[in-house]
Design an enzyme around this catalytic site. Structure first.
Site, PDB file in Angstrom:
ATOM      1  N   GLU A   1      -6.856   4.712  -0.083  1.00 45.58           N
ATOM      2  CA  GLU A   1      -6.449   5.279   1.192  1.00 45.58           C
ATOM      3  C   GLU A   1      -6.106   6.752   0.991  1.00 45.58           C
ATOM      4  OE1 GLU A   1      -3.252   2.900   2.688  1.00 45.58           O
ATOM      5  OE2 GLU A   1      -4.624   1.422   3.560  1.00 45.58           O
TER       6      GLU A   1
ATOM      7  N   CYS B   1       5.380  -2.362   8.299  1.00 45.71           N
ATOM      8  CA  CYS B   1       5.773  -1.047   8.820  1.00 45.71           C
ATOM      9  C   CYS B   1       5.553  -0.948  10.324  1.00 45.71           C
ATOM     10  CB  CYS B   1       5.041   0.053   8.077  1.00 45.71           C
ATOM     11  SG  CYS B   1       5.500   0.161   6.330  1.00 45.71           S
TER      12      CYS B   1
ATOM     13  N   ASP C   1       0.816  -1.214   0.000  1.00 44.50           N
ATOM     14  CA  ASP C   1       0.000   0.000   0.000  1.00 44.50           C
ATOM     15  C   ASP C   1       0.849   1.263   0.000  1.00 44.50           C
ATOM     16  OD1 ASP C   1      -2.035  -1.854   0.242  1.00 44.50           O
ATOM     17  OD2 ASP C   1      -3.203  -0.577   1.577  1.00 44.50           O
TER      18      ASP C   1
ATOM     19  N   SER D   1      -5.107   5.085   5.526  1.00 45.91           N
ATOM     20  CA  SER D   1      -4.007   4.208   5.893  1.00 45.91           C
ATOM     21  C   SER D   1      -3.997   4.040   7.402  1.00 45.91           C
ATOM     22  CB  SER D   1      -2.682   4.823   5.429  1.00 45.91           C
ATOM     23  OG  SER D   1      -1.596   4.247   6.101  1.00 45.91           O
TER      24      SER D   1
ATOM     25  N   CYS E   1       1.129  -8.237   5.232  1.00 48.95           N
ATOM     26  CA  CYS E   1       0.754  -6.841   5.014  1.00 48.95           C
ATOM     27  C   CYS E   1      -0.733  -6.635   4.769  1.00 48.95           C
ATOM     28  CB  CYS E   1       1.626  -6.232   3.932  1.00 48.95           C
ATOM     29  SG  CYS E   1       3.312  -5.928   4.545  1.00 48.95           S
ATOM     30  N   ASP E   2      -1.069  -5.387   4.428  1.00 47.87           N
ATOM     31  CA  ASP E   2      -2.405  -4.826   4.625  1.00 47.87           C
ATOM     32  C   ASP E   2      -3.576  -5.671   4.136  1.00 47.87           C
ATOM     33  OD1 ASP E   2      -0.636  -2.836   5.319  1.00 47.87           O
ATOM     34  OD2 ASP E   2      -1.892  -1.231   4.577  1.00 47.87           O
ATOM     35  N   LYS E   3      -3.552  -6.111   2.885  1.00 50.27           N
ATOM     36  CA  LYS E   3      -4.714  -6.828   2.335  1.00 50.27           C
ATOM     37  C   LYS E   3      -4.498  -8.335   2.301  1.00 50.27           C
ATOM     38  CE  LYS E   3      -6.334  -2.833   1.856  1.00 50.27           C
ATOM     39  NZ  LYS E   3      -5.113  -2.200   2.339  1.00 50.27           N
TER      40      LYS E   3
END
EC number: 4.2.1.9
Length: 613
Positions: A491, A195, A81, A517, A122-124
């Site tokens: 985002e 992150c 992202d 985000s 990570c995010d998704k």
């Protein structure tokens, strides 16, 4: 007694061809009849959270085979992202969640796998795999790649901690010199891993612990630390035990829907609120609950947000603490322990370790356990050495952070606030609700009123902010960026970042039908539902309209008479609910996604009613 799914492809004379192909993958004669376990990896060299996962699948596979299973690995896609942000690439991030869920279903069902180990980060990717796990309802364990170490640099003779968001803010701040911006950029992301703050990736990996689908430490143990290797080893061993419990002992408690049940989803949301997690987690929990046919919705989240306190404050809500500090304070188990002592946890839920949550907390909550190995595990810390390698260091903190009065994790009595880090707001501008990460909102902004300045896209908002069009006291409205209208529900980290860099971070509010985000802080309200493209009232806002935000009362109101709104709606119905003068190329793949996307209050999942006859 359930039959191994894999027997469909491994037993019977008519499956001679399938067995021949299995043999060509390395399956031996005496392997037939063992459970086939899918190792669902997500290694890619595009994403720092996944760059170190290449060998993790085979590490898990080796343990599966030692324990009496057949391991077969495949990979999913993984979108970064941060790299995709600020340009057209962000349109693809949320839709990739559905692709990941579908690809896992396709591979597992096509080859009749019996169980899964999901290696995400990570995010998704974690949400996509979780949706697949709840959809398939076969034994599963999640083990993620782990958080990145926080960056560090020396400015004005002080060593400061950094993360990705610091680099973004400084890079856009015209008062920051090129040299200082470059120094921060070079120091912000020092290692592999997700992150380093409580952004979406780490929030979701923490939630897998609360759901009971991963082991203690999964959400907080650093990617670089040697102790993380044991989580992968244990996952390989444990998945075989879970698989045999279900298929050979008819024990349905080993299935994800019986581990991550409604009570577990309540625990996950309580954790999210208590730790001020990313607002994106709301989307993903709602989507995963729907896949598991669990009755859990925005109303439940709203109710919980009013009674669960904010017990853990982490970047981006404060520069003081990052994930390495959460781990030092006992990680997710410590936060859940405080929730349990406050009477806010369902402690009889199950976990993949075969324990109740209460039993697991007795072993892993640093405020309860006396086990020296567990206490040592939570003293695992950063090395401060740039690397892309997993398990590359074995540094320890001298002592744990067990200060529950002023430390990273606190008791209910000493909470950062008695109301949690996320809140659901509703009103005429978002009748189905919207989300604000209250953990990142300054107290003086909990109530805010101002005139709207409306943008039809993130791109035009960025241009307006950097061009000086946005003034202090205004509510920046960014619409037609929802799941359908974007499409893809981008985002809005760049608009919020640029507001900060222009000195407006505490002077303006931002409202969008897009999302934020996990790195976002400030009065940033997202997920406005229904979205503009679905006829939501956010699509009727004009420049200068007064918007009133009252977080303590959980309300957000467009101060325009209902008769005027009805007139605007009639006009918009004629024009069609589309952005004005927005130039954006939308691919066929994204149009296909948009054609079935629901608004954020439904988790932005696909509208199943469109497929029903």
């Amino acid at each position: 007694m359930p039959t191994y799914r894999s027997a469909t492809t491994t037993h019977g004379r008519n499956m001679a061809g399938a067995r021949a192909l299995w043999r060509a993958t390395g399956v031996k004669e005496d392997d037939f009849g063992k459970p086939i376990i899918a190792v669902v990896n997500s290694f890619t060299q595009f994403v720092p959270g996944h760059v170190h996962l290449k060998d993790m699948g085979q590490l898990v596979a080796g343990e599966i085979e030692k324990a009496g299973g057949i391991a077969k690995e495949f990979n999913t896609i993984a979108v970064d992202d941060g790299i995709a942000m600020g340009h057209g690439g962000m349109l693809y991030s949320l839709p990739s969640r559905e692709l990941i869920a579908d690809s896992v279903e396709y591979m597992v069902n096509a080859h009749c796998a019996d169980a899964m180990v999901c290696i995400s980060n990570c995010d998704k990717i974690t949400p996509g795999m979780m949706m697949a796990a709840m959809r398939l309802n076969i034994p599963v364990i999640f083990v993620s790649g782990g958080p990145m170490e926080a960056g560090k640099t020396k400015l004005s003779d002080q060593i400061i901690k950094l993360d990705l968001v610091d680099a973004m803010i400084q890079g856009a701040d015209p008062t920051v010199s090129d040299a200082q911006s470059e120094q921060i950029e070079r120091s912000a992301c020092p290692t592999c891993g997700s992150c380093s703050g409580m952004f979406t990736a780490n929030s979701m990996n923490c939630l897998t612990e609360a759901l009971g689908l991963s082991q203690p430490g999964n959400g907080s143990m650093l990617a670089t630390h040697a102790d993380r290797e044991q989580l992968f080893i244990n996952a390989g061993k444990r998945i075989v035990e879970l698989t045999k419990r279900y298929y050979e002992q008819d024990d349905e408690s080993a299935l994800p829907r019986n581990i991550a049940d409604r009570a577990a989803f309540e625990n996950a949301m309580a954790l999210d609120i208590a730790m001020g997690g990313s607002s994106n987690t709301v989307l993903h929990l709602l989507a995963s609950a729907q896949e598991g046919e669990i009755d859990f919705d925005m109303g439940d989240i709203d109710e919980m947000s009013r009674r669960v306190p904010h017990l853990c404050k982490v970047a981006p809500s404060t520069p003081k603490y990052h994930m390495e500090d959460v781990h030092r304070a006992g990680g997710v188990m410590a936060i859940l322990g405080e929730l349990d002592r406050a009477g806010l946890l369902n402690n009889q839920t199950k976990t993949v370790l075969g324990l109740t949550m209460q039993e697991q907390l007795a072993q892993y909550d640093i405020m309860q356990t006396e086990d020296e190995e567990i206490l040592k595990f939570f003293r695992a810390g950063p090395a401060g050495i740039r690397t892309t390698k997993a398990f590359s260091q074995d540094c320890r903190w001298d002592r744990l952070d067990d200060d529950r009065k002023e430390g990273c994790i606190r008791t209910k009595e000493n909470a950062f606030s008695q109301e949690g880090g996320l809140a659901v707001l509703s009103g005429n501008i978002a009748v189905d609700g919207c989300i604000v990460k209250t953990a990142g909102v300054d107290e003086e902004n909990l109530k805010f009123q101002g005139p709207a300045i409306v943008f039809e896209s993130q791109d035009s908002a960025v241009e307006g902010i950097l061009g000086g069009k946005v003034k202090a006291g205004e509510v920046v409205v960014i619409r037609y960026e929802g799941p359908k209208g974007g499409p893809g529900m981008q985002e809005m980290l760049y608009p919020t970042t640029y507001l900060k860099s222009m000195g407006l971070g505490k002077a303006c509010a931002l409202l969008t039908d897009g999302r934020f985000s996990g790195g976002t802080s400030g009065l940033s309200i997202g997920h406005a539902s229904p979205e503009a493209a679905s006829g939501g009232t956010i699509g009727l806002v004009n420049d200068g309209d007064i918007i009133t935000i009252d977080i303590p009362s959980r309300s957000i109101t467009l101060d325009v008479p209902e008769s005027e709104l009805q007139a605007r709606r009639a006009k918009q119905d004629e024009l069609g609910w589309k952005p004005v003068n927005r130039q954006r190329e939308v691919s066929f793949a994204l149009k296909a996604y948009a054609s079935m996307a629901t608004s954020a209050d439904k988790g932005a999942v696909r509208d199943k009613s469109k497929l029903e006859g």
